[in-house]
Design an enzyme around this catalytic site. Structure first.
Site, PDB file in Angstrom:
ATOM      1  CB  SER A   1      -0.906   0.014   1.233  1.00 32.32           C
ATOM      2  OG  SER A   1      -0.129   0.051   2.411  1.00 32.32           O
ATOM      3  CB  CYS A   2       1.810   3.668  -1.883  1.00 31.70           C
ATOM      4  SG  CYS A   2       2.725   5.203  -2.089  1.00 31.70           S
ATOM      5  CB  CYS A   3      -0.478   7.712  -0.503  1.00 26.69           C
ATOM      6  SG  CYS A   3       1.197   8.322  -0.798  1.00 26.69           S
ATOM      7  N   GLY A   4      -2.209   5.196   1.519  1.00 33.49           N
ATOM      8  CA  GLY A   4      -3.553   4.759   1.852  1.00 33.49           C
ATOM      9  C   GLY A   4      -4.305   4.133   0.708  1.00 33.49           C
ATOM     10  CE  LYS A   5      -4.504   7.847  -4.093  1.00 28.56           C
ATOM     11  NZ  LYS A   5      -4.123   8.556  -5.325  1.00 28.56           N
TER      12      LYS A   5
END
Length: 266
Positions: free
Chosen positions: A104-108
């Site tokens: 995951s990255c930045c909540g995405k």
């Protein structure tokens, strides 16, 4: 080596079986040796092998710039590519990079399939916008340039465009290979891809979308459909995916802000 050959066939047409000549696309193996170790074998169309090798290594995360390559030798007749990097990286690590990875990255939810995708796919920062007429024109140029497909029907085609013109087009029996040839061309010729466009002949699968992200473009155009995972990845990676470009219509599946109507003259 020739990318196509002629072969006698029997064709059924208008209720009749008769002998005919047909153009058949060529398919050859390519084995890449990296730093003295056998790295990978693929089947491909036997042209632009140097670009394919460079693009494949970049796509797999082994290089970023052409200057990282110390030496590259291509034996097209036997189907071998020998590459030596300035950094002596072992190909044994490739097994790890080929394992499935979901991060995951930045909540995405960034659902990459493999570790090397997570390392090498780039979120686009492209500010380029296209008009509908440019999208349609670029796809027409790709199709008009696809002479091997017109003769054989057996290859995929990809092209890189600036806002003004086609920069390069490449053909291969493998859709991934056609895109890797584009990437290899850009790396060897030091072409900035930030504000460029990929036009592609096949469907936009998640793998094709990730290839576009690894190349670094912000817009991918296709005459075919995207998959749902490709659209999710396009949203996450800030890539505009345009599909079903046929005639005077198309669908924009992600980041539609890059497709803008032409201003009408007053």
């Amino acid at each position: 080596m020739d990318i196509q050959s002629s072969r006698k066939i029997v064709r059924f047409q208008n209720g009749v079986l008769q002998e005919a000549e047909d153009s058949i696309v060529s398919e050859h193996p390519l084995t890449i040796h990296l730093n003295g170790e056998e790295f990978a074998t693929m089947v491909c169309s036997p042209e632009n092998i140097r670009e394919l090798t460079i693009g494949f290594l970049a796509s797999e995360g082994f290089i970023r710039r052409f200057e990282e390559i110390k030496d590259i030798q291509i034996d097209e007749s036997k189907g071998f590519a020998y590459v030596e990097l300035h950094t002596q990286t072992s190909t044994a690590s490739h097994e790890f990079h080929s394992k499935r990875f979901i991060g995951s990255c930045c909540g995405k939810s960034r659902q990459f399939y493999f570790h090397n995708d997570a390392r090498t796919a780039r979120t686009s920062t492209s500010k380029l916008t296209l008009s509908p007429s440019q999208c349609i024109s670029f796809m027409k140029q790709l199709q008009d340039d696809s002479l091997i497909f017109q003769e054989t029907g057996g290859v995929h085609n990809a092209a890189l465009f600036s806002a003004d013109e086609m920069i390069v087009s490449r053909t291969d029996i493998g859709r991934h290979n056609a895109l890797d040839k584009i990437l290899g061309y850009c790396i060897e010729n030091r072409i900035s891809v930030r504000d460029k466009v990929i036009a592609f002949s096949g469907r936009i699968s998640s793998e094709v979308l990730l290839k576009a992200a690894k190349i670094g473009v912000g817009i991918i155009l296709s005459k075919s459909a995207p998959t749902d995972l490709a659209i999710k990845l396009a949203e996450d990676l800030n890539i505009t995916a345009v599909g079903f470009i046929r005639g005077q219509s198309f669908n924009v599946y992600s980041h539609s802000e890059r497709i803008v109507l032409e201003k009408k003259a007053k």
